[in-house]
Design an enzyme around this catalytic site. Structure first.
Site, PDB file in Angstrom:
ATOM      1  N   ASN A  67      -2.344   5.464  10.142  1.00 52.77           N
ATOM      2  CA  ASN A  67      -1.453   4.923  11.183  1.00 52.77           C
ATOM      3  C   ASN A  67      -1.609   5.706  12.493  1.00 52.77           C
ATOM      4  O   ASN A  67      -1.677   5.123  13.588  1.00 52.77           O
ATOM      5  CB  ASN A  67       0.013   5.006  10.740  1.00 52.77           C
ATOM      6  CG  ASN A  67       0.302   4.197   9.478  1.00 52.77           C
ATOM      7  OD1 ASN A  67      -0.484   3.345   9.091  1.00 52.77           O
ATOM      8  ND2 ASN A  67       1.423   4.472   8.842  1.00 52.77           N
ATOM      9  N   ASP A  72       0.085  -0.292   1.980  1.00 56.08           N
ATOM     10  CA  ASP A  72       1.546  -0.324   1.869  1.00 56.08           C
ATOM     11  C   ASP A  72       1.987  -1.630   1.203  1.00 56.08           C
ATOM     12  O   ASP A  72       1.678  -2.723   1.700  1.00 56.08           O
ATOM     13  CB  ASP A  72       2.197  -0.235   3.259  1.00 56.08           C
ATOM     14  CG  ASP A  72       2.030   1.135   3.896  1.00 56.08           C
ATOM     15  OD1 ASP A  72       1.540   2.071   3.215  1.00 56.08           O
ATOM     16  OD2 ASP A  72       2.415   1.275   5.077  1.00 56.08           O
ATOM     17  N   ASP A  76       4.608   7.712  13.200  1.00 61.29           N
ATOM     18  CA  ASP A  76       3.152   7.880  13.313  1.00 61.29           C
ATOM     19  C   ASP A  76       2.655   7.420  14.690  1.00 61.29           C
ATOM     20  O   ASP A  76       1.753   8.039  15.268  1.00 61.29           O
ATOM     21  CB  ASP A  76       2.443   7.080  12.212  1.00 61.29           C
ATOM     22  CG  ASP A  76       2.806   7.580  10.831  1.00 61.29           C
ATOM     23  OD1 ASP A  76       3.045   8.794  10.688  1.00 61.29           O
ATOM     24  OD2 ASP A  76       2.862   6.755   9.904  1.00 61.29           O
ATOM     25  N   GLU A 120      -0.300  14.551   4.216  1.00 61.99           N
ATOM     26  CA  GLU A 120      -0.512  13.654   3.066  1.00 61.99           C
ATOM     27  C   GLU A 120      -1.890  13.860   2.440  1.00 61.99           C
ATOM     28  O   GLU A 120      -2.262  13.120   1.540  1.00 61.99           O
ATOM     29  CB  GLU A 120      -0.332  12.186   3.484  1.00 61.99           C
ATOM     30  CG  GLU A 120       1.119  11.754   3.521  1.00 61.99           C
ATOM     31  CD  GLU A 120       1.304  10.264   3.711  1.00 61.99           C
ATOM     32  OE1 GLU A 120       2.378   9.775   3.337  1.00 61.99           O
ATOM     33  OE2 GLU A 120       0.408   9.587   4.260  1.00 61.99           O
ATOM     34  N   GLY A 169      -0.471   4.517   5.567  1.00 60.00           N
ATOM     35  CA  GLY A 169      -0.866   5.913   5.386  1.00 60.00           C
ATOM     36  C   GLY A 169      -0.666   6.624   6.711  1.00 60.00           C
ATOM     37  O   GLY A 169      -1.116   6.142   7.759  1.00 60.00           O
ATOM     38  N   GLY A 205      -2.022   9.192   8.025  1.00 61.40           N
ATOM     39  CA  GLY A 205      -3.256   9.525   8.736  1.00 61.40           C
ATOM     40  C   GLY A 205      -3.850   8.309   9.417  1.00 61.40           C
ATOM     41  O   GLY A 205      -4.216   8.342  10.597  1.00 61.40           O
TER      42      GLY A 205
HETATM   43  O1  RIB Z   1       4.726   7.016   7.922  1.00 62.74           O
HETATM   44  C1  RIB Z   1       4.656   5.775   7.289  1.00 62.74           C
HETATM   45  C2  RIB Z   1       3.613   5.807   6.199  1.00 62.74           C
HETATM   46  O2  RIB Z   1       4.017   6.705   5.210  1.00 62.74           O
HETATM   47  C3  RIB Z   1       3.391   4.489   5.491  1.00 62.74           C
HETATM   48  O3  RIB Z   1       2.426   3.675   6.120  1.00 62.74           O
HETATM   49  C4  RIB Z   1       3.041   4.911   4.080  1.00 62.74           C
HETATM   50  O4  RIB Z   1       1.733   4.593   3.706  1.00 62.74           O
HETATM   51  C5  RIB Z   1       3.313   6.410   4.014  1.00 62.74           C
HETATM   52  O5  RIB Z   1       2.157   7.150   4.054  1.00 62.74           O
END
Ligand code: RIB
Length: 287
Positions: free
Chosen positions: A45, A15, A233, A138, A41, A43
Site C-alpha cells: 500500500n 485483503d 499507509d 510486517e 499489505g 508495504g
Molecule cells: O494497513 C492496512 C493493511 O494492513 C491492509 O491492506 C492489510 O493487508 C494489512 O497489512
C-alpha cells in the site's frame, strides 16, 4: 523536478474484506456482510501511494507461487512499480489479511503473513542508492535492519504493527511514523537524536516532530468516511514522497494529510489511494 527514487521493503497481502453494520465482539457472529477482495499489505500500500503520488518506486518483498500473488500485485504492476525485487517464494503462500469494516469505516485486521515472513536480509543486500527508503514491520526485522544500510538521505520506518526492535534501528531512522498505539508502545524511544517523528492521531489529525520538538501540526480534513483501511499507509507514502522532494515540514504534513483524507472516501486499501492530481486538486479547492 525529477521524480524521487524510493525503495520500499515490505509486505504484500491479498485483503479479504467483509463490510458489516458492526464489527464482531469476541465469540460473536455477525451476518449480512458484503464481501470484496483487494490488493493490500502495508508495504504494498505504501509503495503504491508513493508511486501514485509521483515517485519512481522499486519494491523488495515476497509473494507465494499461487493465484493470490497475481491479484495482490496487480495494481502495483498497473501503476509501473519496479517489482524485480519481489521474490516468488516456492515454499510459502502469499500473505492474506482478513479484514472487517463497519458502517463507520473502522476496521479490524488479522494478517496471515505467509511469504512476507520469509523476507530476509539477503533479499535487501546490495539495493540502492535511493532518495528515500521506506519500511514497515510486517516483514522480519533483519530485512528492515538491512534496509537501514541502503545509501539514502531519508530512511523511514512506519512502526506498524508495533513490536520490539533493536534501539539501533530506531536511532538509524531519519523518520519514524507512528499512530497513537505505536507511540504508546515505543514511548520515549522514538524521540531520539535529530530524527523526525510523524504521529497520526486519527480524527485528531497529525503532528510532526524533529529532534523531539513539534515542527508542524495538521487538523484532519472533513470528508465522508467509507473505509479507513490503507489511509495510514497512504499517509506514510505521501509524507516520504513530499520530504524526498524537499517540501518543508508543514507542507509535507499537509500533503500527506490530504492524501490520507482522500483514501478514506473509497473502499479497499489500494483502490482508494489517490494520485497526485487528485491530492493537488483537493488542496487547491480548500477554502
Ligand atoms: O494497513 C492496512 C493493511 O494492513 C491492509 O491492506 C492489510 O493487508 C494489512 O497489512
Amino acid at each position: 523536478m525529477a521524480a524521487p527514487k524510493i525503495i520500499t521493503v515490505g509486505s504484500v497481502n491479498l485483503d479479504l474484506v467483509a463490510s458489516a453494520e458492526h464489527l464482531p465482539a469476541p465469540g460473536e457472529t455477525v451476518t449480512g456482510a458484503s464481501f470484496a477482495q483487494y490488493p493490500g499489505g502495508k508495504g504494498a500500500n505504501q509503495t503504491l501511494a508513493a508511486r501514485r503520488l509521483g515517485a519512481e518506486v522499486s519494491m523488495i518483498g515476497r509473494v507465494g507461487d499461487d493465484p493470490y500473488a497475481d491479484e495482490a500485485l496487480a495494481l502495483l504492476k498497473a501503476d509501473g512499480v519496479d517489482l524485480s525485487g519481489v521474490i516468488t517464494d516456492e515454499q510459502a503462500a502469499t500473505g492474506v489479511a482478513l479484514i472487517g469494516v463497519d458502517a463507520r469505516g473502522e476496521n479490524q485486521i488479522i494478517v496471515a503473513s505467509g511469504a512476507n515472513g520469509e523476507v530476509g536480509s539477503g533479499d535487501v543486500t546490495g539495493a540502492g542508492p535511493a532518495d528515500a527508503v521506506l519500511c514497515q514491520l510486517e516483514v522480519p526485522v533483519p530485512a528492515v535492519m538491512e534496509a537501514g544500510k541502503i545509501e539514502t538521505p531519508l530512511f523511514a520506518i512506519n512502526l506498524a504493527p508495533a513490536l520490539p526492535v533493536p534501539a539501533a534501528l530506531l536511532e538509524r531512522a531519519d523518520l519514524l511514523i507512528v499512530n497513537e498505539i505505536e507511540a504508546d508502545f515505543y514511548g520515549a524511544l522514538i524521540h531520539r537524536g535529530d530524527g523526525m517523528v510523524a504521529l497520526t492521531l486519527g480524527r485528531q489529525g497529525s503532528v510532526l516532530y524533529r529532534a523531539g520538538k513539534e515542527v508542524a501540526r495538521m487538523n484532519v480534513f472533513t470528508v465522508p468516511v467509507i473505509d479507513t483501511t490503507g489511509a495510514g499507509d497512504t499517509f506514510c507514502g505521501a509524507l516520504v514522497v513530499a520530504l524526498a522532494e524537499g517540501m518543508d515540514e508543514g507542507k509535507a504534513l499537509r500533503f500527506a494529510s490530504a492524501a490520507a483524507a482522500l483514501a478514506v472516501t473509497k473502499p479497499g486499501a489500494q483502490p482508494s489511494i489517490p494520485d497526485r492530481k487528485e491530492v493537488e486538486a483537493f488542496l487547491a479547492d480548500l477554502p
